[in-house]
Design a protein around this motif. Structure first.
Motif, PDB file in Angstrom:
ATOM      1  N   ARG A   1       0.833  -1.213   0.000  1.00 13.27           N
ATOM      2  CA  ARG A   1       0.000   0.000   0.000  1.00 13.27           C
ATOM      3  C   ARG A   1       0.862   1.256   0.000  1.00 13.27           C
ATOM      4  O   ARG A   1       0.550   2.235  -0.673  1.00 13.27           O
ATOM      5  N   ALA A   2       1.956   1.238   0.763  1.00 13.34           N
ATOM      6  CA  ALA A   2       2.853   2.395   0.808  1.00 13.34           C
ATOM      7  C   ALA A   2       3.492   2.629  -0.559  1.00 13.34           C
ATOM      8  O   ALA A   2       3.588   3.771  -1.024  1.00 13.34           O
TER       9      ALA A   2
ATOM     10  N   GLU B   1       0.882   4.077  -2.873  1.00 12.73           N
ATOM     11  CA  GLU B   1       0.685   5.499  -2.583  1.00 12.73           C
ATOM     12  C   GLU B   1       1.833   6.327  -3.157  1.00 12.73           C
ATOM     13  O   GLU B   1       1.611   7.375  -3.771  1.00 12.73           O
TER      14      GLU B   1
ATOM     15  N   ASN C   1       9.401   4.963   3.249  1.00 15.59           N
ATOM     16  CA  ASN C   1       8.812   5.991   4.128  1.00 15.59           C
ATOM     17  C   ASN C   1       9.460   7.347   3.904  1.00 15.59           C
ATOM     18  O   ASN C   1       8.795   8.383   3.896  1.00 15.59           O
TER      19      ASN C   1
ATOM     20  N   LEU D   1       8.131   8.802   0.670  1.00 21.15           N
ATOM     21  CA  LEU D   1       6.789   9.349   0.871  1.00 21.15           C
ATOM     22  C   LEU D   1       6.867  10.736   1.495  1.00 21.15           C
ATOM     23  O   LEU D   1       6.157  11.656   1.062  1.00 21.15           O
TER      24      LEU D   1
END
Length: 161
Positions: free
Chosen positions: A8-9, A12, A154, A157
């Motif tokens: 999912r990350a 995204e 991360n 993102l």
């Protein structure tokens, strides 16, 4: 990170890059291409992922990514200076908007008192900026590599948002 949450990350991240018509590249040392593999597991990743350089040796860091020999001599491959140069170099080499660079000691050997197993430096670069961060991961070689991939995603993102 749970494989579903990681997927999912990445989805995204890909959507954010796609919406901004931006491309991503990676420069990997201790992860050996695991980040690129994780990114390309996502359908449609060719819309936002241009490629990767697996710069496992210092000669590839120097000759392909343009990391100065002086950086490697003074700071070593597992250093802030090295990953910042790798992140800039992979953008220059492959042509993209965003990058992440990873260099560390995945183990089980190769550590030192200054840089024990689990020491991983990462850098992210984007239009007009860059930053680096030091991580101290625990666990087996595979665990250090997977923790590095999660941290890299991360960080991306955070840079793209």
């Amino acid at each position: 990170m749970d494989p579903y949450l990681l997927s999912r990350a990445v989805s995204e991240l890909g959507e954010l890059l796609r919406v901004n018509s931006a491309m991503l590249v990676t420069a990997e040392s201790c992860t050996g291409g695991l980040l690129a593999s994780t990114l390309t597991d996502t359908p449609g990743s060719s819309d936002w992922f241009a490629g990767s350089v697996v710069a496992y040796s210092n000669s590839v860091k120097q000759n392909v990514l343009g990391v100065p020999e002086s950086v490697l001599e003074q700071h070593g491959a597992v250093s802030e200076a090295c990953v910042l140069a790798m992140a800039d170099g992979v953008i220059r080499t492959l042509g993209a908007d965003y990058s992440v660079a990873i260099s560390g000691v995945a183990g089980p050997s190769g550590g030192s008192p200054d840089k024990p197993v689990g020491t991983v430096w990462m850098a992210w670069a984007w239009p007009g900026g860059s930053r680096a961060r030091l991580y101290n991961f625990q666990g087996s070689r595979d665990q250090v590599k997977h923790q590095s991939v999660v941290a890299a995603i991360n960080g991306l993102l955070g840079a793209v948002r």
